[in-house]
Design an enzyme around this catalytic site. Structure first.
Site, short mmCIF file in Angstrom:
data_model
loop_
_atom_site.label_atom_id
_atom_site.label_comp_id
_atom_site.label_asym_id
_atom_site.label_seq_id
_atom_site.Cartn_x
_atom_site.Cartn_y
_atom_site.Cartn_z
N THR A 273 0.57 64.76 57.45
CA THR A 273 -0.80 65.22 57.06
C THR A 273 -0.60 66.64 56.08
O THR A 273 -1.61 67.11 55.71
CB THR A 273 -1.90 65.18 58.00
OG1 THR A 273 -1.30 66.20 58.98
CG2 THR A 273 -1.81 64.13 58.90
N TRP A 274 0.73 66.78 55.89
CA TRP A 274 0.78 68.14 55.26
C TRP A 274 0.39 67.73 53.90
O TRP A 274 0.75 67.05 52.84
CB TRP A 274 2.06 68.50 55.22
CG TRP A 274 2.44 69.87 54.79
CD1 TRP A 274 1.74 71.05 54.60
CD2 TRP A 274 4.00 70.38 54.18
NE1 TRP A 274 2.39 72.17 54.37
CE2 TRP A 274 3.98 71.57 54.01
CE3 TRP A 274 5.24 69.74 53.87
CZ2 TRP A 274 4.83 72.24 53.34
CZ3 TRP A 274 6.19 70.42 53.71
CH2 TRP A 274 5.95 71.84 53.23
N TYR B 200 -1.59 73.26 58.77
CA TYR B 200 -1.71 72.50 57.54
C TYR B 200 -3.27 72.40 56.94
O TYR B 200 -3.95 71.60 56.82
CB TYR B 200 -1.48 71.08 57.73
CG TYR B 200 -0.13 70.58 58.05
CD1 TYR B 200 0.94 71.53 57.59
CD2 TYR B 200 0.31 69.45 58.71
CE1 TYR B 200 2.30 71.34 58.15
CE2 TYR B 200 1.71 69.15 59.07
CZ TYR B 200 2.72 70.10 58.58
OH TYR B 200 4.00 69.54 58.94
N ASP C 37 0.72 62.91 62.79
CA ASP C 37 1.31 64.38 62.80
C ASP C 37 0.46 65.41 62.03
O ASP C 37 0.44 65.10 60.97
CB ASP C 37 2.77 64.20 62.11
CG ASP C 37 3.20 65.46 62.37
OD1 ASP C 37 3.77 66.05 63.35
OD2 ASP C 37 3.45 66.21 61.36
N GLN D 295 11.26 67.49 65.63
CA GLN D 295 10.91 66.98 64.51
C GLN D 295 11.83 67.53 63.30
O GLN D 295 11.61 68.81 63.34
CB GLN D 295 9.54 67.26 64.10
CG GLN D 295 8.96 66.39 62.98
CD GLN D 295 7.35 66.65 62.72
OE1 GLN D 295 6.93 67.29 61.70
NE2 GLN D 295 6.53 66.24 63.69
N TYR E 211 10.97 64.14 59.37
CA TYR E 211 9.78 64.61 58.65
C TYR E 211 10.43 64.43 57.16
O TYR E 211 11.54 64.51 56.57
CB TYR E 211 9.25 65.88 58.98
CG TYR E 211 9.92 67.12 58.70
CD1 TYR E 211 10.34 67.80 57.27
CD2 TYR E 211 10.22 68.33 59.65
CE1 TYR E 211 10.88 68.95 57.06
CE2 TYR E 211 11.05 69.58 59.40
CZ TYR E 211 11.28 69.59 58.31
OH TYR E 211 11.78 70.90 58.08
N1 LIG Z 1 7.78 70.09 60.99
C1 LIG Z 1 8.11 70.61 59.85
O1 LIG Z 1 8.25 71.55 59.70
C2 LIG Z 1 7.67 69.77 58.62
C3 LIG Z 1 7.90 70.18 57.48
C4 LIG Z 1 7.52 69.15 56.51
C5 LIG Z 1 6.81 68.11 56.69
N2 LIG Z 1 6.42 67.93 57.91
C6 LIG Z 1 5.38 66.56 58.19
O2 LIG Z 1 6.19 65.40 57.71
C7 LIG Z 1 5.26 64.54 56.75
C8 LIG Z 1 5.84 63.92 55.62
O3 LIG Z 1 6.42 64.84 54.83
P1 LIG Z 1 6.23 65.46 53.36
O4 LIG Z 1 4.68 65.46 53.51
O5 LIG Z 1 6.77 66.54 53.04
O6 LIG Z 1 6.50 64.34 52.27
P2 LIG Z 1 7.14 62.74 52.30
O7 LIG Z 1 6.32 62.17 53.40
O8 LIG Z 1 8.56 62.83 52.28
O9 LIG Z 1 6.55 62.37 50.73
C9 LIG Z 1 5.27 62.52 50.46
C10 LIG Z 1 5.21 61.98 49.03
O10 LIG Z 1 5.44 60.59 48.90
C11 LIG Z 1 4.62 59.73 48.34
N3 LIG Z 1 4.23 58.55 48.80
C12 LIG Z 1 3.88 58.19 50.20
N4 LIG Z 1 4.04 56.98 50.49
C13 LIG Z 1 4.19 56.32 49.26
C14 LIG Z 1 4.43 54.83 48.67
N5 LIG Z 1 4.04 54.08 49.57
N6 LIG Z 1 4.57 54.61 47.63
C15 LIG Z 1 4.80 55.89 46.48
N7 LIG Z 1 4.61 57.12 47.04
C16 LIG Z 1 4.34 57.25 48.25
C17 LIG Z 1 3.29 60.64 48.48
O11 LIG Z 1 2.35 60.46 47.57
P3 LIG Z 1 0.67 60.07 47.87
O12 LIG Z 1 0.37 61.64 48.55
O13 LIG Z 1 0.26 60.04 46.54
O14 LIG Z 1 0.85 59.13 48.56
C18 LIG Z 1 3.85 62.01 48.35
O15 LIG Z 1 3.91 62.35 47.20
C19 LIG Z 1 4.26 65.96 56.53
O16 LIG Z 1 3.15 65.41 55.98
C20 LIG Z 1 4.15 66.80 57.73
O17 LIG Z 1 3.08 65.91 58.54
C21 LIG Z 1 6.78 68.50 58.99
#
Ligand SMILES: NC(=O)c1ccc[n+]([C@@H]2O[C@H](COP(=O)([O-])OP(=O)(O)OC[C@H]3O[C@@H](n4cnc5c(N)ncnc54)[C@H](OP(=O)(O)O)[C@@H]3O)[C@@H](O)[C@H]2O)c1
Length: 279
Positions: A20-21, A52, A47, A160, A188
């Site tokens: 959800t970031w 966030y 998550d 994570q 993540y």
């Molecule tokens: N613990 C930590 O330190 C930490 C750090 C970073 C992230 N996180 C967690 O991990 C989660 C995921 O990581 P993230 O948000 O950095 O990036 P990610 O999930 O690797 O990538 C998100 C990107 O992928 C695109 N996307 C998602 N599903 C898709 C699909 N089926 N087809 C085409 N494009 C798609 C999204 O576009 P759209 O938005 O347009 O769908 C967005 O641009 C975060 O939201 C957060 O909850 C945790």
């Protein structure tokens, strides 16, 4: 494979979950619909984090009336992670999420507060019924060893960490450590945040070929690759129902040994790094 036990927690948690970031930065109605569509397709793992912004209230809206379906995870910032600060942060997250409990509560990354203080707060919160399990995030092997020494076996549900096809550093030490100690590894940024392999690149072509053979998409292949290890979960963030539904589809995808070999060749693990990479 759609669900598996979450480390030391026996809850059945979806192998692919929902990040959800930055979800609060786009169209709110679409984002709520995306989380709901993900839940409809079995992605019960949501998550979020106090960091966030408005994501927690957005999650509250998405899970209203469906709380029992969800494995809800939030995180405390290291700057709030004293014993009293962790408990206060948890109360704030509960209020923003409009719920009375988290299924898992994480230390977002390691800061200056001694781990024993944060873990004592997690234990307090568990006794009070405000959290089910607890875990850590962005912990390297040394941090995990220290955490295990303090908390004892079976206490840490998950770690994570950054894990995607172009960043496989965790496979050198963190992933095997988690597997050996019954700790779930939550990947993540499983699509590289905003750096998914382009269709025209060598790696992109390998993903496209494998995807086509399975009637799947390259992103589904990426998610199935990361979660091939029995203790790994992935939490892609999707802003639309179509993206969420596509991501859920990865849970039905079974890759072959040949597929894994081709992906390993196209996206090599690389040398061991001195520090665990994080975003
Ligand atoms: N613990 C930590 O330190 C930490 C750090 C970073 C992230 N996180 C967690 O991990 C989660 C995921 O990581 P993230 O948000 O950095 O990036 P990610 O999930 O690797 O990538 C998100 C990107 O992928 C695109 N996307 C998602 N599903 C898709 C699909 N089926 N087809 C085409 N494009 C798609 C999204 O576009 P759209 O938005 O347009 O769908 C967005 O641009 C975060 O939201 C957060 O909850 C945790």
């Amino acid at each position: 494979m759609t669900t598996r036990p979450f480390g030391s927690d026996s809850a059945a948690v979806s192998v692919i979950g929902q990040g959800t970031w930055y979800l609060d930065h786009g169209d709110r109605r679409m984002a709520v619909a995306a989380l709901r569509a993900g839940l409809d397709r079995g992605m019960n793992h949501i998550d979020t984090a106090e960091m966030y912004g408005e994501a927690e209230p957005l999650v509250a809206e998405a899970i209203a009336g469906r709380r029992d379906e969800v494995f809800l995870v939030s995180k405390v910032l290291p700057s709030n992670a004293s014993r009293a600060g962790t408990k206060a942060a948890c109360e704030r997250s509960l209020r923003r999420l409009k719920t009375d409990r988290l299924d898992c509560y994480l230390l977002h990354w390691r800061g200056g507060v001694p781990l024993a203080e944060t873990f004592a707060a997690f234990a307090d919160l568990q006794r009070e019924g405000k959290i089910g399990a607890w875990g850590v995030s962005n912990f390297d092997v040394g941090d995990l060893d220290e955490a295990l020494d303090i908390a004892g076996p079976g206490a840490i549900a998950c770690n994570q960490v950054l894990y995607h096809l172009q960043e496989r550093a965790v496979e050198h030490g963190v992933l095997p450590w988690c597997a050996a100690n019954g700790v779930a590894l939550v990947a993540y940024s499983p699509f590289g945040h905003d750096d998914f392999p382009e269709a025209g690149t060598a790696g992109g072509k390998v993903l496209a070929r494998i995807a086509q053979a399975h009637g799947a998409t390259p992103r589904q292949v990426a998610l199935a690759t990361l979660t091939r290890h029995g203790n790994v979960f992935a939490i892609p963030k999707a802003s639309s129902a179509a993206h969420a539904e596509a991501n859920a589809g990865a849970m039905a995808l079974e890759l072959t040994a040949e597929d894994h070999a081709a992906i390993d060749a196209a996206f090599p693990r690389g040398p061991r790094k001195r520090h665990l990479p994080m975003l």
